[in-house]
Design a protein around this motif. Structure first.
Motif, PDB file in Angstrom:
ATOM      1  N   ILE A   1      -6.568  -0.915 -11.415  1.00 57.11           N
ATOM      2  CA  ILE A   1      -7.185   0.233 -12.049  1.00 57.11           C
ATOM      3  C   ILE A   1      -8.599   0.226 -11.884  1.00 57.11           C
ATOM      4  CG2 ILE A   1      -5.058   0.460 -13.440  1.00 57.11           C
ATOM      5  CD1 ILE A   1      -7.050  -0.046 -16.023  1.00 57.11           C
TER       6      ILE A   1
ATOM      7  N   HIS B   1      -3.209   6.439   0.867  1.00 56.09           N
ATOM      8  CA  HIS B   1      -3.057   7.580   0.032  1.00 56.09           C
ATOM      9  C   HIS B   1      -4.349   8.750   0.551  1.00 56.09           C
ATOM     10  CE1 HIS B   1      -0.694   9.688  -2.904  1.00 56.09           C
ATOM     11  NE2 HIS B   1      -1.837  10.117  -3.444  1.00 56.09           N
TER      12      HIS B   1
ATOM     13  N   PHE C   1      -4.405   1.244  -1.546  1.00 53.72           N
ATOM     14  CA  PHE C   1      -4.024   2.475  -1.905  1.00 53.72           C
ATOM     15  C   PHE C   1      -4.936   3.680  -1.554  1.00 53.72           C
ATOM     16  CE2 PHE C   1      -3.443   6.058  -4.948  1.00 53.72           C
ATOM     17  CZ  PHE C   1      -2.180   6.365  -4.947  1.00 53.72           C
TER      18      PHE C   1
ATOM     19  N   TRP D   1      -6.508   8.861 -11.014  1.00 51.99           N
ATOM     20  CA  TRP D   1      -5.432   8.110 -11.728  1.00 51.99           C
ATOM     21  C   TRP D   1      -4.179   8.417 -11.726  1.00 51.99           C
ATOM     22  CZ3 TRP D   1      -2.681   9.956 -15.876  1.00 51.99           C
ATOM     23  CH2 TRP D   1      -3.251  10.861 -16.471  1.00 51.99           C
TER      24      TRP D   1
ATOM     25  N   ASP E   1      -2.338   9.856  -9.331  1.00 52.31           N
ATOM     26  CA  ASP E   1      -1.875   9.382  -8.214  1.00 52.31           C
ATOM     27  C   ASP E   1      -1.497   7.935  -8.315  1.00 52.31           C
ATOM     28  OD1 ASP E   1      -2.372  11.816  -6.938  1.00 52.31           O
ATOM     29  OD2 ASP E   1      -4.239  11.097  -6.084  1.00 52.31           O
ATOM     30  N   MET E   2      -2.132   7.423  -8.773  1.00 53.86           N
ATOM     31  CA  MET E   2      -1.815   5.638  -8.865  1.00 53.86           C
ATOM     32  C   MET E   2      -0.610   5.566 -10.034  1.00 53.86           C
ATOM     33  SD  MET E   2      -2.176   2.476  -8.222  1.00 53.86           S
ATOM     34  CE  MET E   2      -4.015   2.318  -7.741  1.00 53.86           C
TER      35      MET E   2
ATOM     36  N   TYR F   1       0.752  -1.408   0.023  1.00 48.39           N
ATOM     37  CA  TYR F   1       0.018   0.006  -0.109  1.00 48.39           C
ATOM     38  C   TYR F   1       0.856   1.196   0.053  1.00 48.39           C
ATOM     39  CZ  TYR F   1       0.922  -0.304   5.039  1.00 48.39           C
ATOM     40  OH  TYR F   1       1.731  -0.118   6.274  1.00 48.39           O
TER      41      TYR F   1
ATOM     42  N   GLY G   1      -5.845  -1.633  -4.746  1.00 47.90           N
ATOM     43  CA  GLY G   1      -6.894  -0.342  -4.775  1.00 47.90           C
ATOM     44  C   GLY G   1      -7.499  -0.041  -3.524  1.00 47.90           C
TER      45      GLY G   1
ATOM     46  N   VAL H   1      -0.656  -4.168  -6.314  1.00 47.47           N
ATOM     47  CA  VAL H   1      -0.668  -2.843  -6.293  1.00 47.47           C
ATOM     48  C   VAL H   1      -2.218  -2.664  -5.859  1.00 47.47           C
ATOM     49  CG1 VAL H   1      -0.583  -0.197  -6.611  1.00 47.47           C
ATOM     50  CG2 VAL H   1       1.024  -1.828  -7.360  1.00 47.47           C
TER      51      VAL H   1
ATOM     52  N   ASP I   1     -12.414   1.970  -0.392  1.00 45.15           N
ATOM     53  CA  ASP I   1     -12.242   1.532  -1.610  1.00 45.15           C
ATOM     54  C   ASP I   1     -13.640   1.613  -2.537  1.00 45.15           C
ATOM     55  OD1 ASP I   1     -11.014   0.641  -3.897  1.00 45.15           O
ATOM     56  OD2 ASP I   1     -11.314  -1.553  -3.505  1.00 45.15           O
TER      57      ASP I   1
ATOM     58  N   VAL J   1      -1.373  -3.829 -11.463  1.00 41.97           N
ATOM     59  CA  VAL J   1      -1.995  -2.796 -10.780  1.00 41.97           C
ATOM     60  C   VAL J   1      -3.503  -2.739 -10.705  1.00 41.97           C
ATOM     61  CG1 VAL J   1      -1.996  -0.222 -11.042  1.00 41.97           C
ATOM     62  CG2 VAL J   1       0.167  -1.549 -11.254  1.00 41.97           C
TER      63      VAL J   1
ATOM     64  N   ILE K   1      -9.938   7.006  -5.937  1.00 43.51           N
ATOM     65  CA  ILE K   1      -8.699   6.875  -6.523  1.00 43.51           C
ATOM     66  C   ILE K   1      -8.813   7.984  -7.723  1.00 43.51           C
ATOM     67  CG2 ILE K   1      -6.823   5.683  -7.386  1.00 43.51           C
ATOM     68  CD1 ILE K   1      -7.547   3.590  -5.569  1.00 43.51           C
TER      69      ILE K   1
END
Length: 304
Positions: free
Chosen positions: A83, A49, A45, A60, A62-63, A23, A42, A40, A54, A81, A58
């Motif tokens: 997405i 972050h 993150f 994108w 930042d990812m 994370y 979600g 990675v 979730d 990852v 998020i």
């Protein structure tokens, strides 16, 4: 390096390849001592972050920036990852995939959820019409060059799960994921309808799917396993415990024991390994786990 090809070759080897959810950069630094593949997540993150659940927060850029930092620090690791739904718009999804590939991602997972989205192990998920999702997926597939693409469905109705799994397997996606699988028998049913297409299994603590070992997943013909949150949940428990003990001790730090306690020297030594100038050519020797057996970080069996 062609990171997608490296992951694709790993998937073709016997056994189940584990990808551990990280994370942030620190959790990745610790995980790199044990596994040669990262997921990675979600979930992780969004939590680390933004401090948010979730459910689609998020952004994108930042990812993409996170993956760029990961690749610089971990040049040999597989990076799969999450997405989500491609950030809603198909054109945005294609743009993000191209950016991630340029920044060193090995692969992406694209889901068929409708907004507002949910964690794959939460209730209340709804999915896009299959044809709408397939249109987005095919655009993403046309946009990638070497990237591994995992096609994911979050369908919950039995007939729809099998219908969608079969349709995803007929695309050029590299791997199929049916999230929130509730039991082993369902894995067998999905395996049957997707024929020889590689299958990914996602398990998360407290989630809907059963706790299965890599050996069991190998027997079920699952080529990939992602562990979304072991680092995040372990950190949650450890931080909560450490701060409770600090409060009870009236702010006095616990006794430091060299060799067993983590202090400034051990932490700094761990992080210094991530400085790019320290990356030396040649094979890595950190042991990894695949299908219940040790393998080198490059994915080949250790010398016997």
């Amino acid at each position: 390096m062609r990171y997608g090809s490296a992951l694709r070759e790993q998937i073709q080897l016997p056994g189940t390849t584990p990808l551990v959810g990280i994370y942030d950069m620190y959790s990745a630094s610790v995980a790199a001592r044990h596994y040669d593949g990262f997921f990675v997540s979600g979930f992780g993150f969004a939590a680390s972050h933004y401090g948010l659940p979730d459910i689609g927060f998020i952004a994108w850029p930042d990812m993409v920036a996170f993956v760029e930092r990961l690749r610089l620090a971990f040049p040999s690791h597989h990076l799969l990852v999450d997405i989500d739904d491609g950030y809603v718009d198909p054109e945005v999804a294609c743009h993000v995939v191209q950016r991630l590939e340029r920044n060193g991602a090995s692969g992406v997972i694209l889901e068929d959820q409708r907004r507002p989205r949910r964690c794959g192990h939460a209730d209340g998920r709804t999915v896009l019409p299959l044809e709408e999702y397939l249109g987005k997926l095919n655009l993403v597939l046309e946009s990638r060059q070497d990237l591994v693409v995992v096609a994911r469905t979050d369908a919950t109705e039995e007939e729809d799960i099998l219908r969608r799994a079969r349709a995803l397997a007929e695309t050029d996606a590299d791997v199929v994921l049916v999230d929130g699988v509730r039991d082993v028998e369902w894995i067998r049913r999905i395996r049957k309808v997707i024929d020889d297409k590689p299958l990914l299994f996602n398990q998360i603590a407290g989630g809907k799917s059963p706790r299965l070992s890599l050996s069991e997943l190998t027997e079920l013909e699952c080529q990939l396993a992602i562990y979304s949150t072991p680092c995040l949940f372990a950190a949650h428990a450890a931080i909560d415990s450490a701060l409770s003990e600090l409060k009870e001790a009236d702010g006095r730090l616990p006794e430091f024991t060299p060799g067993t306690s983590i202090g400034v020297r051990a932490s700094t030594a761990l992080l210094e390994q991530n400085i790019s100038r320290h990356h030396l050519p040649g094979p890595r020797t950190t042991p990894a786990v695949r299908g219940g057996e040790g393998v080198s970080a490059g994915g080949t069996p250790p010398a016997r």
